[in-house]
Design a protein around this motif. Structure first.
Motif, PDB file in Angstrom:
ATOM      1  N   ASP A 125       0.810  -1.225   0.000  1.00  0.00           N
ATOM      2  CA  ASP A 125       0.000   0.000   0.000  1.00  0.00           C
ATOM      3  C   ASP A 125       0.840   1.270   0.000  1.00  0.00           C
ATOM      4  OD1 ASP A 125       0.986   0.042   2.576  1.00  0.00           O
ATOM      5  OD2 ASP A 125      -0.935  -0.253   3.561  1.00  0.00           O
ATOM      6  N   GLY A 126       2.171   1.130   0.000  1.00  0.00           N
ATOM      7  CA  GLY A 126       3.053   2.293  -0.054  1.00  0.00           C
ATOM      8  C   GLY A 126       3.078   3.114   1.214  1.00  0.00           C
ATOM      9  N   GLN A 127       2.588   2.547   2.316  1.00  0.00           N
ATOM     10  CA  GLN A 127       2.507   3.287   3.582  1.00  0.00           C
ATOM     11  C   GLN A 127       3.842   3.237   4.327  1.00  0.00           C
ATOM     12  OE1 GLN A 127      -0.298   1.561   6.301  1.00  0.00           O
ATOM     13  NE2 GLN A 127       0.091   3.046   7.918  1.00  0.00           N
ATOM     14  N   GLU A 128       4.283   4.386   4.802  1.00  0.00           N
ATOM     15  CA  GLU A 128       5.462   4.452   5.657  1.00  0.00           C
ATOM     16  C   GLU A 128       5.017   4.320   7.113  1.00  0.00           C
ATOM     17  OE1 GLU A 128       7.771   7.914   4.833  1.00  0.00           O
ATOM     18  OE2 GLU A 128       8.071   7.402   2.708  1.00  0.00           O
ATOM     19  N   ILE A 129       5.608   3.365   7.822  1.00  0.00           N
ATOM     20  CA  ILE A 129       5.180   3.053   9.177  1.00  0.00           C
ATOM     21  C   ILE A 129       6.265   3.447  10.167  1.00  0.00           C
ATOM     22  CG2 ILE A 129       4.338   1.238  10.720  1.00  0.00           C
ATOM     23  CD1 ILE A 129       3.783  -0.432   8.170  1.00  0.00           C
ATOM     24  N   GLY A 130       5.952   4.358  11.083  1.00  0.00           N
ATOM     25  CA  GLY A 130       6.889   4.740  12.131  1.00  0.00           C
ATOM     26  C   GLY A 130       7.039   3.618  13.147  1.00  0.00           C
ATOM     27  N   LEU A 131       8.277   3.269  13.483  1.00  0.00           N
ATOM     28  CA  LEU A 131       8.511   2.142  14.391  1.00  0.00           C
ATOM     29  C   LEU A 131       7.865   2.362  15.757  1.00  0.00           C
ATOM     30  CD1 LEU A 131      12.264   1.293  13.637  1.00  0.00           C
ATOM     31  CD2 LEU A 131      10.199   0.436  12.534  1.00  0.00           C
ATOM     32  N   GLU A 132       7.858   3.623  16.186  1.00  0.00           N
ATOM     33  CA  GLU A 132       7.316   3.899  17.527  1.00  0.00           C
ATOM     34  C   GLU A 132       5.798   3.730  17.574  1.00  0.00           C
ATOM     35  OE1 GLU A 132       6.970   7.582  15.158  1.00  0.00           O
ATOM     36  OE2 GLU A 132       8.576   6.105  15.495  1.00  0.00           O
ATOM     37  N   LYS A 133       5.143   3.656  16.409  1.00  0.00           N
ATOM     38  CA  LYS A 133       3.687   3.520  16.376  1.00  0.00           C
ATOM     39  C   LYS A 133       3.225   2.069  16.232  1.00  0.00           C
ATOM     40  CE  LYS A 133       2.999   8.101  14.338  1.00  0.00           C
ATOM     41  NZ  LYS A 133       2.459   8.867  13.182  1.00  0.00           N
ATOM     42  N   ILE A 134       4.171   1.142  16.117  1.00  0.00           N
ATOM     43  CA  ILE A 134       3.814  -0.256  15.871  1.00  0.00           C
ATOM     44  C   ILE A 134       3.376  -0.945  17.158  1.00  0.00           C
ATOM     45  CG2 ILE A 134       4.709  -2.513  15.181  1.00  0.00           C
ATOM     46  CD1 ILE A 134       6.570  -1.061  13.253  1.00  0.00           C
ATOM     47  N   ASN A 135       2.245  -1.596  17.091  1.00  0.00           N
ATOM     48  CA  ASN A 135       1.787  -2.465  18.176  1.00  0.00           C
ATOM     49  C   ASN A 135       2.158  -3.895  17.775  1.00  0.00           C
ATOM     50  OD1 ASN A 135       0.396  -4.136  19.955  1.00  0.00           O
ATOM     51  ND2 ASN A 135      -1.372  -2.760  20.091  1.00  0.00           N
ATOM     52  N   PHE A 136       3.261  -4.394  18.336  1.00  0.00           N
ATOM     53  CA  PHE A 136       3.769  -5.694  17.922  1.00  0.00           C
ATOM     54  C   PHE A 136       2.838  -6.842  18.315  1.00  0.00           C
ATOM     55  CE2 PHE A 136       7.684  -3.247  17.626  1.00  0.00           C
ATOM     56  CZ  PHE A 136       8.232  -3.745  16.455  1.00  0.00           C
ATOM     57  N   LYS A 137       1.984  -6.628  19.299  1.00  0.00           N
ATOM     58  CA  LYS A 137       1.052  -7.684  19.693  1.00  0.00           C
ATOM     59  C   LYS A 137      -0.072  -7.863  18.675  1.00  0.00           C
ATOM     60  CE  LYS A 137       1.836  -7.297  24.690  1.00  0.00           C
ATOM     61  NZ  LYS A 137       1.214  -7.013  26.021  1.00  0.00           N
ATOM     62  N   LYS A 138      -0.336  -6.806  17.908  1.00  0.00           N
ATOM     63  CA  LYS A 138      -1.437  -6.866  16.938  1.00  0.00           C
ATOM     64  C   LYS A 138      -0.958  -6.784  15.493  1.00  0.00           C
ATOM     65  CE  LYS A 138      -4.996  -4.959  19.999  1.00  0.00           C
ATOM     66  NZ  LYS A 138      -6.051  -3.907  20.145  1.00  0.00           N
ATOM     67  N   SER A 139       0.353  -6.868  15.288  1.00  0.00           N
ATOM     68  CA  SER A 139       0.910  -6.756  13.939  1.00  0.00           C
ATOM     69  C   SER A 139       1.837  -7.929  13.656  1.00  0.00           C
ATOM     70  CB  SER A 139       1.692  -5.447  13.782  1.00  0.00           C
ATOM     71  OG  SER A 139       0.891  -4.328  14.101  1.00  0.00           O
ATOM     72  N   VAL A 140       1.816  -8.377  12.404  1.00  0.00           N
ATOM     73  CA  VAL A 140       2.714  -9.443  11.953  1.00  0.00           C
ATOM     74  C   VAL A 140       3.418  -8.946  10.692  1.00  0.00           C
ATOM     75  CG1 VAL A 140       2.928 -11.867  11.319  1.00  0.00           C
ATOM     76  CG2 VAL A 140       1.068 -11.144  12.822  1.00  0.00           C
ATOM     77  N   PHE A 141       4.731  -9.147  10.636  1.00  0.00           N
ATOM     78  CA  PHE A 141       5.513  -8.593   9.535  1.00  0.00           C
ATOM     79  C   PHE A 141       6.170  -9.703   8.714  1.00  0.00           C
ATOM     80  CE2 PHE A 141       5.117  -5.188  12.571  1.00  0.00           C
ATOM     81  CZ  PHE A 141       4.877  -4.092  11.767  1.00  0.00           C
ATOM     82  N   TYR A 142       6.118  -9.497   7.402  1.00  0.00           N
ATOM     83  CA  TYR A 142       6.668 -10.451   6.448  1.00  0.00           C
ATOM     84  C   TYR A 142       7.580  -9.728   5.468  1.00  0.00           C
ATOM     85  CZ  TYR A 142       2.806 -13.464   8.004  1.00  0.00           C
ATOM     86  OH  TYR A 142       1.922 -14.203   8.750  1.00  0.00           O
ATOM     87  N   ALA A 143       8.392 -10.509   4.773  1.00  0.00           N
ATOM     88  CA  ALA A 143       9.218  -9.967   3.682  1.00  0.00           C
ATOM     89  C   ALA A 143       9.464 -11.078   2.676  1.00  0.00           C
ATOM     90  CB  ALA A 143      10.544  -9.431   4.211  1.00  0.00           C
ATOM     91  N   ILE A 144       9.548 -10.698   1.415  1.00  0.00           N
ATOM     92  CA  ILE A 144       9.903 -11.639   0.351  1.00  0.00           C
ATOM     93  C   ILE A 144      11.318 -11.314  -0.095  1.00  0.00           C
ATOM     94  CG2 ILE A 144       9.425 -12.358  -2.017  1.00  0.00           C
ATOM     95  CD1 ILE A 144       6.471 -11.786  -1.490  1.00  0.00           C
ATOM     96  N   GLU A 145      12.142 -12.342  -0.126  1.00  0.00           N
ATOM     97  CA  GLU A 145      13.538 -12.110  -0.501  1.00  0.00           C
ATOM     98  C   GLU A 145      14.059 -13.300  -1.281  1.00  0.00           C
ATOM     99  OE1 GLU A 145      17.333 -11.682   2.192  1.00  0.00           O
ATOM    100  OE2 GLU A 145      16.315  -9.742   2.068  1.00  0.00           O
ATOM    101  N   GLY A 146      14.968 -13.037  -2.177  1.00  0.00           N
ATOM    102  CA  GLY A 146      15.564 -14.103  -2.973  1.00  0.00           C
ATOM    103  C   GLY A 146      16.315 -13.533  -4.150  1.00  0.00           C
ATOM    104  N   GLU A 147      16.313 -14.273  -5.243  1.00  0.00           N
ATOM    105  CA  GLU A 147      17.065 -13.860  -6.419  1.00  0.00           C
ATOM    106  C   GLU A 147      16.235 -14.038  -7.678  1.00  0.00           C
ATOM    107  OE1 GLU A 147      21.313 -15.002  -6.745  1.00  0.00           O
ATOM    108  OE2 GLU A 147      20.904 -16.248  -4.984  1.00  0.00           O
ATOM    109  N   SER A 148      16.574 -13.215  -8.678  1.00  0.00           N
ATOM    110  CA  SER A 148      16.010 -13.392 -10.015  1.00  0.00           C
ATOM    111  C   SER A 148      17.075 -14.018 -10.902  1.00  0.00           C
ATOM    112  CB  SER A 148      15.584 -12.045 -10.609  1.00  0.00           C
ATOM    113  OG  SER A 148      14.525 -11.507  -9.862  1.00  0.00           O
ATOM    114  N   TYR A 149      16.644 -14.899 -11.783  1.00  0.00           N
ATOM    115  CA  TYR A 149      17.567 -15.542 -12.705  1.00  0.00           C
ATOM    116  C   TYR A 149      17.146 -15.243 -14.140  1.00  0.00           C
ATOM    117  CZ  TYR A 149      18.912 -18.260  -8.602  1.00  0.00           C
ATOM    118  OH  TYR A 149      19.327 -18.632  -7.357  1.00  0.00           O
ATOM    119  N   ARG A 150      18.102 -14.925 -14.965  1.00  0.00           N
ATOM    120  CA  ARG A 150      17.824 -14.698 -16.381  1.00  0.00           C
ATOM    121  C   ARG A 150      18.362 -15.887 -17.165  1.00  0.00           C
ATOM    122  NH1 ARG A 150      19.356  -8.241 -16.966  1.00  0.00           N
ATOM    123  NH2 ARG A 150      18.349  -7.606 -15.018  1.00  0.00           N
TER     124      ARG A 150
END
Length: 236
Positions: A125-150
């Motif tokens: 969603d393009g939202q910038e999230i301030g770390l001090e505003k995060i409620n870690f008990k009600k939030s779950v964070f993910y990331a996709i990482e890897g490589e592209s191959y040609r």
């Protein structure tokens, strides 16, 4: 093929940091300057595509150009995103020349600025999230990482495939959570799996966020650990 005229920061962020297969046209702020830094260019237009090869996209683009459906000018740059990989071509004298690292400086500068503000980027969603505003008990964070191959095809085109994984921050650790512990070979499959996790968390009353990569997850992990340590010291 048609390009929608754009002029907002959301589309630029979607191309630079998102995972959708799309293409954009960059036009230079100063038409006589030849720069290899995307920060020196405006975003002129965007489109979605289903090509698995940058060469195939350029062929489609050339056909649309001849039909008068799209336009491109001297020194414009076409940015093509395929399976999370960005390939850029400069238009010059009727030809298209591949350029490397065109968006790298812009992406690196953006994340440095973001981190100085103690924030992370929610990719979808393009939202910038301030770390001090995060409620870690009600939030779950993910990331996709890897490589592209040609992969070189018989016609010498590059077929862009991927080897991506979905990671999550759980407690004090980051875990890879791919089904059957196998990588995703299409970025769309990794996104789809994330959406499954998002719905699952919503049923539990939690909000899921997809970040840019594992470096962002590590930033969150360190921030939370420092805060917990500070709280323990105050209470002790």
């Amino acid at each position: 093929m048609t390009f929608d005229i754009v002029g907002d920061d959301i589309v630029r962020k979607k191309f630079l940091y998102g995972f959708s297969n799309m293409a954009v046209i960059f036009t230079p702020m100063v038409c006589t300057e030849v720069s290899s830094d995307s920060r020196d260019y405006y975003l002129l237009g965007s489109c979605v595509h289903e090509c698995h090869s940058p060469e195939d996209f350029i062929l489609d683009f050339k056909a649309s150009f001849k039909a008068g459906l799209v336009s491109i000018h001297f020194n414009d740059v076409i940015g093509i995103k395929i399976n999370g990989s960005v390939i850029c071509y400069r238009y010059f004298c009727g030809r298209y020349f591949k350029i490397e690292g065109f968006t790298d400086k812009e992406k690196n500068a953006y994340f440095r600025s973001l981190h100085r503000k103690n924030s992370v980027l929610s990719i979808l969603d393009g939202q910038e999230i301030g770390l001090e505003k995060i409620n870690f008990k009600k939030s779950v964070f993910y990331a996709i990482e890897g490589e592209s191959y040609r992969m070189k095809l018989k016609n010498k085109n590059d077929f862009v495939t991927t080897d991506y994984s979905l990671y999550t921050l759980f407690g004090d650790n980051i875990y890879r959570i791919n089904p059957y512990n196998r990588p995703f070979f299409e970025i769309a499959a990794a996104i789809s799996y994330y959406y499954d996790r998002e719905r699952e968390n919503k049923r539990k009353g939690k909000k899921a966020f997809l970040l840019f990569n594992c470096k962002e997850l590590n930033l969150l992990k360190d921030y939370r650990q420092i805060n917990e340590l500070s709280l323990d010291l105050l209470q002790g």
